[in-house]
Design a protein around this motif. Sequence first.
Motif, PDB file in Angstrom:
ATOM      1  N   ASP A 177       0.943  -1.161  -0.044  1.00 22.72           N
ATOM      2  CA  ASP A 177      -0.103   0.032   0.234  1.00 22.72           C
ATOM      3  C   ASP A 177       0.881   1.332   0.102  1.00 22.72           C
ATOM      4  OD1 ASP A 177      -2.338  -1.511   0.066  1.00 22.72           O
ATOM      5  OD2 ASP A 177      -3.388  -0.366   1.652  1.00 22.72           O
ATOM      6  N   TYR A 181       5.799   5.218  -1.074  1.00 23.46           N
ATOM      7  CA  TYR A 181       6.119   6.330  -0.171  1.00 23.46           C
ATOM      8  C   TYR A 181       7.402   5.883   0.767  1.00 23.46           C
ATOM      9  CZ  TYR A 181       1.182   7.737  -0.240  1.00 23.46           C
ATOM     10  OH  TYR A 181      -0.036   8.543  -0.453  1.00 23.46           O
ATOM     11  N   ARG A 254       4.227   4.219  -8.470  1.00 21.65           N
ATOM     12  CA  ARG A 254       3.005   4.277  -7.896  1.00 21.65           C
ATOM     13  C   ARG A 254       2.088   3.256  -7.835  1.00 21.65           C
ATOM     14  NH1 ARG A 254      -2.173   6.502  -7.869  1.00 21.65           N
ATOM     15  NH2 ARG A 254      -2.611   8.332  -6.169  1.00 21.65           N
ATOM     16  N   LYS A 255       1.510   2.870  -6.869  1.00 24.84           N
ATOM     17  CA  LYS A 255       0.360   1.659  -6.703  1.00 24.84           C
ATOM     18  C   LYS A 255      -0.893   2.235  -7.444  1.00 24.84           C
ATOM     19  CE  LYS A 255      -1.898  -1.730  -4.038  1.00 24.84           C
ATOM     20  NZ  LYS A 255      -1.873  -2.365  -2.507  1.00 24.84           N
ATOM     21  N   MET A 256      -0.954   1.279  -8.397  1.00 26.69           N
ATOM     22  CA  MET A 256      -2.276   2.173  -9.330  1.00 26.69           C
ATOM     23  C   MET A 256      -3.287   1.086  -9.482  1.00 26.69           C
ATOM     24  SD  MET A 256      -1.359   4.995 -10.587  1.00 26.69           S
ATOM     25  CE  MET A 256      -2.534   5.582 -12.129  1.00 26.69           C
ATOM     26  N   HIS A 257      -3.334   0.067  -8.654  1.00 22.50           N
ATOM     27  CA  HIS A 257      -4.504  -0.913  -8.629  1.00 22.50           C
ATOM     28  C   HIS A 257      -4.499  -1.534  -7.348  1.00 22.50           C
ATOM     29  CE1 HIS A 257      -7.288  -4.076  -9.984  1.00 22.50           C
ATOM     30  NE2 HIS A 257      -7.331  -3.537 -11.116  1.00 22.50           N
ATOM     31  N   THR A 258      -5.714  -1.634  -6.773  1.00 21.91           N
ATOM     32  CA  THR A 258      -5.876  -2.299  -5.535  1.00 21.91           C
ATOM     33  C   THR A 258      -5.402  -3.657  -5.189  1.00 21.91           C
ATOM     34  OG1 THR A 258      -8.197  -2.697  -5.783  1.00 21.91           O
ATOM     35  CG2 THR A 258      -7.947  -0.798  -5.205  1.00 21.91           C
ATOM     36  N   TYR A 314     -10.452  20.622  -5.339  1.00 23.33           N
ATOM     37  CA  TYR A 314     -11.436  20.047  -6.102  1.00 23.33           C
ATOM     38  C   TYR A 314     -12.453  21.070  -6.051  1.00 23.33           C
ATOM     39  CZ  TYR A 314     -12.464  18.685  -1.432  1.00 23.33           C
ATOM     40  OH  TYR A 314     -12.644  18.492  -0.081  1.00 23.33           O
TER      41      TYR A 314
ATOM     42  N   LEU B 310     -13.173  15.835   0.505  1.00 26.25           N
ATOM     43  CA  LEU B 310     -12.480  14.797  -0.021  1.00 26.25           C
ATOM     44  C   LEU B 310     -11.162  14.824   0.638  1.00 26.25           C
ATOM     45  CD1 LEU B 310     -12.027  12.503  -2.135  1.00 26.25           C
ATOM     46  CD2 LEU B 310     -11.866  14.279  -3.914  1.00 26.25           C
ATOM     47  N   LYS B 312      -7.287  12.821   1.708  1.00 19.73           N
ATOM     48  CA  LYS B 312      -6.432  11.749   1.515  1.00 19.73           C
ATOM     49  C   LYS B 312      -5.680  11.278   2.879  1.00 19.73           C
ATOM     50  CE  LYS B 312      -3.075  11.215  -1.992  1.00 19.73           C
ATOM     51  NZ  LYS B 312      -2.802  11.457  -3.551  1.00 19.73           N
ATOM     52  N   ALA B 313      -5.632   9.727   2.778  1.00 16.27           N
ATOM     53  CA  ALA B 313      -4.786   9.093   3.763  1.00 16.27           C
ATOM     54  C   ALA B 313      -3.439   8.626   3.428  1.00 16.27           C
ATOM     55  CB  ALA B 313      -5.681   8.226   4.578  1.00 16.27           C
ATOM     56  N   TYR B 314      -2.508   9.029   3.987  1.00 14.38           N
ATOM     57  CA  TYR B 314      -0.843   8.665   3.687  1.00 14.38           C
ATOM     58  C   TYR B 314      -0.213   8.486   4.826  1.00 14.38           C
ATOM     59  CZ  TYR B 314      -1.118  13.596   4.422  1.00 14.38           C
ATOM     60  OH  TYR B 314      -1.141  14.889   4.902  1.00 14.38           O
ATOM     61  N   GLU B 336      -9.612   9.196   0.377  1.00 15.89           N
ATOM     62  CA  GLU B 336      -8.938   8.468  -0.491  1.00 15.89           C
ATOM     63  C   GLU B 336      -7.948   7.724   0.110  1.00 15.89           C
ATOM     64  OE1 GLU B 336      -8.105  11.212  -4.198  1.00 15.89           O
ATOM     65  OE2 GLU B 336      -6.327  10.029  -3.667  1.00 15.89           O
ATOM     66  N   THR B 338      -5.511   4.232   1.145  1.00 17.40           N
ATOM     67  CA  THR B 338      -4.234   3.558   0.162  1.00 17.40           C
ATOM     68  C   THR B 338      -4.908   2.044   0.124  1.00 17.40           C
ATOM     69  OG1 THR B 338      -3.351   2.524   2.373  1.00 17.40           O
ATOM     70  CG2 THR B 338      -2.569   4.719   1.428  1.00 17.40           C
ATOM     71  N   GLY B 339      -4.395   1.533  -0.803  1.00 22.13           N
ATOM     72  CA  GLY B 339      -4.554   0.113  -1.189  1.00 22.13           C
ATOM     73  C   GLY B 339      -6.228  -0.282  -1.416  1.00 22.13           C
ATOM     74  N   HIS B 342      -7.191   1.811   2.971  1.00 29.15           N
ATOM     75  CA  HIS B 342      -6.843   1.999   4.337  1.00 29.15           C
ATOM     76  C   HIS B 342      -6.359   3.403   4.831  1.00 29.15           C
ATOM     77  CE1 HIS B 342      -5.635  -2.279   5.505  1.00 29.15           C
ATOM     78  NE2 HIS B 342      -5.525  -2.314   3.892  1.00 29.15           N
ATOM     79  N   SER B 372     -10.003   4.574  -3.042  1.00 31.16           N
ATOM     80  CA  SER B 372      -8.519   4.176  -3.189  1.00 31.16           C
ATOM     81  C   SER B 372      -7.829   5.134  -4.111  1.00 31.16           C
ATOM     82  CB  SER B 372      -8.504   2.724  -3.456  1.00 31.16           C
ATOM     83  OG  SER B 372      -7.001   2.424  -3.681  1.00 31.16           O
ATOM     84  N   GLN B 373      -6.448   5.523  -3.437  1.00 29.36           N
ATOM     85  CA  GLN B 373      -5.792   6.410  -4.246  1.00 29.36           C
ATOM     86  C   GLN B 373      -4.925   5.487  -5.318  1.00 29.36           C
ATOM     87  OE1 GLN B 373      -1.700   7.117  -1.405  1.00 29.36           O
ATOM     88  NE2 GLN B 373      -3.841   7.438  -0.291  1.00 29.36           N
ATOM     89  N   CYS B 374      -5.392   4.202  -5.488  1.00 30.32           N
ATOM     90  CA  CYS B 374      -4.896   3.446  -6.601  1.00 30.32           C
ATOM     91  C   CYS B 374      -5.555   3.722  -7.704  1.00 30.32           C
ATOM     92  CB  CYS B 374      -4.907   1.978  -6.357  1.00 30.32           C
ATOM     93  SG  CYS B 374      -4.012   1.403  -4.918  1.00 30.32           S
ATOM     94  N   LEU B 375      -6.827   4.331  -7.672  1.00 31.81           N
ATOM     95  CA  LEU B 375      -7.924   4.579  -8.630  1.00 31.81           C
ATOM     96  C   LEU B 375      -8.257   3.604  -9.269  1.00 31.81           C
ATOM     97  CD1 LEU B 375      -6.144   7.584 -10.162  1.00 31.81           C
ATOM     98  CD2 LEU B 375      -7.502   7.642  -8.141  1.00 31.81           C
ATOM     99  N   PRO B 403     -12.674   8.434  -6.388  1.00 32.29           N
ATOM    100  CA  PRO B 403     -12.843   9.047  -5.226  1.00 32.29           C
ATOM    101  C   PRO B 403     -13.290  10.497  -5.677  1.00 32.29           C
ATOM    102  CG  PRO B 403     -10.336   8.389  -5.637  1.00 32.29           C
ATOM    103  CD  PRO B 403     -11.239   7.692  -6.693  1.00 32.29           C
ATOM    104  N   GLU B 404     -13.413  10.899  -6.892  1.00 32.18           N
ATOM    105  CA  GLU B 404     -13.891  12.306  -7.103  1.00 32.18           C
ATOM    106  C   GLU B 404     -15.350  12.126  -7.421  1.00 32.18           C
ATOM    107  OE1 GLU B 404     -11.071  11.043  -8.735  1.00 32.18           O
ATOM    108  OE2 GLU B 404      -9.495  12.262  -8.317  1.00 32.18           O
ATOM    109  N   TYR B 407     -16.953  11.928  -3.844  1.00 35.03           N
ATOM    110  CA  TYR B 407     -17.279  13.154  -3.393  1.00 35.03           C
ATOM    111  C   TYR B 407     -18.441  13.820  -4.156  1.00 35.03           C
ATOM    112  CZ  TYR B 407     -16.649  18.335  -3.295  1.00 35.03           C
ATOM    113  OH  TYR B 407     -16.877  19.591  -3.334  1.00 35.03           O
TER     114      TYR B 407
END
Lengths: 445, 445
Positions: A177, A181, A254-258, A314, B310, B312-314, B336, B338-339, B342, B372-375, B403-404, B407
Amino acid sequence: MYSEDITKAMASGGIAVGDTVSVKGGNISVEGELMPKTEAGNDGTLIIKLKSGYNIGIVFGEGVSISRVSARSAPAAFPFTKPKANTRLPNVTVLWTGGTIGSKIDYRTGGVYMTVKPEELLYYVPELSGIANISINHLFGTSSEDLTHLEWQKIAEETAKAINGGARGVVITHGTDTMHYTASALGFMLKNLNAPVVLTGSQRSSDRGSSDAFLNLTCAMHLAAKSDVAEVGICMHASSSDDRLSFIRGVKARKMHTSRRDAFRPINDRPLAMVRHNGDISYTNQYRRVAQGRSPEVEVSGKFEPKVALIKAYPGSEPGVIDYYTGKGYRGIIIEGTGLGHTPVSIEHEGRSWLPYIKRAVDGGAVVGMTSQCLYGRVHRNVYKNLRLLSNAGVVYCEDMLPETAYVKLGWLLGNYSGDRAAELLCRNVAGEINERVSIDEFLD
Amino acid sequence: MYSEDITKAMASGGIAVGDTVSVKGGNISVEGELMPKTEAGNDGTLIIKLKSGYNIGIVFGEGVSISRVSARSAPAAFPFTKPKANTRLPNVTVLWTGGTIGSKIDYRTGGVYMTVKPEELLYYVPELSGIANISINHLFGTSSEDLTHLEWQKIAEETAKAINGGARGVVITHGTDTMHYTASALGFMLKNLNAPVVLTGSQRSSDRGSSDAFLNLTCAMHLAAKSDVAEVGICMHASSSDDRLSFIRGVKARKMHTSRRDAFRPINDRPLAMVRHNGDISYTNQYRRVAQGRSPEVEVSGKFEPKVALIKAYPGSEPGVIDYYTGKGYRGIIIEGTGLGHTPVSIEHEGRSWLPYIKRAVDGGAVVGMTSQCLYGRVHRNVYKNLRLLSNAGVVYCEDMLPETAYVKLGWLLGNYSGDRAAELLCRNVAGEINERVSIDEFLD
């Protein structure tokens, strides 16, 4: 709990969860380990783990019977013995931090827990010992969402210690995840790096038939043992097949898929290299090379300012959140803006323009950096009037840097430099995080 | 300002910016319009706009001369006359909202301003009148980063009015930065939609040779005039070439590149259709069809709760920001994560666990949704223990929703329903924003 019917059948057959059972009925006949009902599963469906590692569900309906083949065996004493050092192989240190690659399914809940011992994975992947002499250093057993800069510092220190102590390369096993970072943080923290530092993990836990843990670990080991890349990168599947893995510069990953095994992608960059299971490495980008001969010791520049925030702009977003952070003593803010690096700035929508808030933060000494939520491409400080307004207010446009990388970089810069110097360095390349030019081929590929 | 050398040469040749000039020297000989120095440009480099629309820079060094070919002509009276209605063509309404598609380079600054009149673009793209009888409704001339839910409501109302007034389809010209937010809002706000609603824009301003404005507008017009898709979508370039455009469901669209013409991609979805310049449309996904015969009027369910955030968690992210928003009366928060969805939850890092903050927000009546920020991919509420902790605290896992989009959806839900009902509907498909299953082919493609 399974349904009453199943519970009865288990009781009458003396069957417990974990036993090897045979299930028959109609045209079905399977043998495998009886798993517990999962939290989400239907209570009338038996879950059987096949020898392949896959689970199947069988509706316990009319004509279906279950019988015990053998009782659940007590786990044997772990049979691993450390292989003898082979002086012809390079030394590689594995830093173990947790994540799915170090996890197993918990039978009680169907969830995944951090329970694998590092040695266990080496036992299951004996070919690793043919690639390098491996030392394992168990640092944590943590899900990556719970790591912070404190762990980044510890990993950086242990990496430097391993290399300065003679390791030819370092493999870091890590939850996926936030792997990018951590990889970014190591990219900034490790000075005079003169060895490959390879993060890897898995998207499927290592007791599942489809786990990517073994191949990822093997290829990461090849990179650490053989490649001449003196950078920090991520080694994971390059596609959904098992034919090759990519080694991606950490600050550009970047992680681009869950859930996909090939979730990690380079953004605005090409992979550094492609790696195959047999150890073939083909280099696909420019990179910093391992210097020949004596080189200075690896040093850790590990200071980090945790009072840095990453916030998203946004439509309708509330700029007062900037005051919230500066009020708590935050010294840096990375904005994930829209398009080329925008926030709302219109004065027609009262209270929604970010400009006065940004100005106030910058005037108060905070560093405000701009990235794009598009992820791909480059922000620009003067194509549109609104961009120039933000730039004139003191926003630092972070070129083609990822928002997550910019966040890590700004925390690192403010830990080590004055605010003015941090603002200067934020938009200049330090560790491969900014590419002067990006080829048009590098979009979504 | 250009350099002293250039200024002198201009003065002695009676040349002003905007004149057509000839520049010669060495093996260079070009003719074109003299542009002003750009803010970022070198002051010793002449900028000449060629007839092709491209600008070139010529270093004004030794042996280079500049002479006037013709003076800048006063802009002619605009020659556009509205074509007569052709009763055999469908009626399409164009709603004009601003953005790069309605912009030109400003000679003074080199920046882009909103100056094109809608009629001007129709004049430059005469084939539009062969596709439909076009009515233009100039709503705004706004950069899309400055649009809010107030403009979304206005666009929704004008769209409904146009369709209920007999338009076969609606084209909305719009800045690209937040086009997917607006498209999502319209997707939720328009009830009983029975016509194609097509948003389009451009990544290059329409006075540039490489502008994508003309082709985007033409293909959007074909879709509005001919397609039977009764949904809101985005029509932009599908690749860097001009051969085909994609029509992407608004709630599944995202701008994924800061500058490329093919920046918009469907995430966890396939395009609804592909469109060619000649009007060929091929459908590539399931979609809601335009019903035959009489259908109920389009209604606008336009209420919107602006107090939704909206965030982001990191690693190292500050959960107190949740208190900040709820303290300001916010009723909804989309995270938004992770993974698989989370946030940090570890209690070992004091004050950094999001759990107590989320619990407090939910207990106070706020709706908290997880994306997810993975999108790409889908969040999941029970693969890992930490996910179950969040889910048990009341977090709504938003499936494969962006995520968008989440929102926008939550703002819309809280504008129209109670908090409890909004939480229920957040993770159920309402307007195509959640796909039950996502094919593995739909990743980064």
